[in-house]
Design an enzyme around this catalytic site. Structure first.
Site, mmCIF file in Angstrom:
data_model
loop_
_atom_site.group_PDB
_atom_site.id
_atom_site.type_symbol
_atom_site.label_atom_id
_atom_site.label_comp_id
_atom_site.label_asym_id
_atom_site.label_seq_id
_atom_site.Cartn_x
_atom_site.Cartn_y
_atom_site.Cartn_z
ATOM 1 N N TYR A 1 0.931 -1.154 -0.296
ATOM 2 C CA TYR A 1 0.099 -0.056 0.123
ATOM 3 C C TYR A 1 0.809 1.247 -0.014
ATOM 4 O O TYR A 1 0.238 2.377 -0.037
ATOM 5 C CB TYR A 1 -0.888 0.129 1.296
ATOM 6 C CG TYR A 1 -1.955 -1.100 1.119
ATOM 7 C CD1 TYR A 1 -2.893 -1.324 0.186
ATOM 8 C CD2 TYR A 1 -1.792 -2.315 2.044
ATOM 9 C CE1 TYR A 1 -3.875 -2.227 0.229
ATOM 10 C CE2 TYR A 1 -2.526 -3.250 1.976
ATOM 11 C CZ TYR A 1 -3.744 -3.317 0.998
ATOM 12 O OH TYR A 1 -4.573 -4.357 1.139
ATOM 13 N N HIS B 1 -9.094 1.127 -6.043
ATOM 14 C CA HIS B 1 -8.490 0.138 -5.203
ATOM 15 C C HIS B 1 -6.743 0.694 -5.295
ATOM 16 O O HIS B 1 -6.544 1.181 -6.410
ATOM 17 C CB HIS B 1 -8.510 -1.307 -5.686
ATOM 18 C CG HIS B 1 -9.938 -1.950 -5.544
ATOM 19 N ND1 HIS B 1 -10.265 -2.123 -4.123
ATOM 20 C CD2 HIS B 1 -10.800 -1.790 -6.289
ATOM 21 C CE1 HIS B 1 -11.640 -2.364 -4.315
ATOM 22 N NE2 HIS B 1 -11.796 -2.264 -5.662
#
Length: 151
Positions: free
Chosen positions: A23, A100
């Site tokens: 991430y 996303h």
């Protein structure tokens, strides 16, 4: 003035701290600041919210019909499990873009199924925090084109 609601789902409050190899290092605060900067440049209003609670996200989606022109949502893990979030998006009929941070199709098989995709106007995945900015720009373009077509 166009108004866009940006919803961040569960665990996104931990961005910058969790699984950085997936991430990245950007915190949710940093992402929201970039969103606010883009909103100012584009002369639109954007409101950002984060919740770990499915029901709270559903309520915000339902309430969005009264105040917002579009929704940008990263439902995170709920993407792959929540019929309730999917149904709320379908019920309000607001243009919705799914975001996303990672490319969900390069990850575990269970992440390849999105309950949101069929009620969203589009999906952006794999571009990290930039995906939110791409989604907002796409929402702006979509809304402006739709307004032009009806005038």
């Amino acid at each position: 003035m166009l108004q866009v609601l940006v919803l961040h789902g569960p665990n996104l409050n931990l961005l910058g701290q969790r699984e950085r190899s997936l991430y990245g290092d950007a915190s949710l605060k940093t992402i929201n600041q970039a969103i606010a900067k883009l909103a100012k440049q584009e002369r639109i209003k954007v409101e950002t919210r984060q919740s770990n609670l499915e029901g709270e996200l559903v309520t915000w989606i339902q309430e969005a019909k009264k105040r917002f022109d579009a929704i940008v949502i990263n439902a995170a893990g709920y993407t792959h499990t929540s019929v309730a979030i999917r149904d709320a998006i379908a019920a309000v009929s607001l243009p919705t873009i799914e975001v996303h941070l990672t490319n969900i199709y390069k990850r575990e098989t269970f992440r390849h199924r999105s309950y949101i995709a069929d009620v969203a106007i589009g999906q952006i995945s794999g571009f990290g925090p930039t995906g939110y900015l791409l989604a907002i720009r796409a929402a702006i373009d979509y809304l402006r084109a739709r307004r032009t077509a009806t005038t």
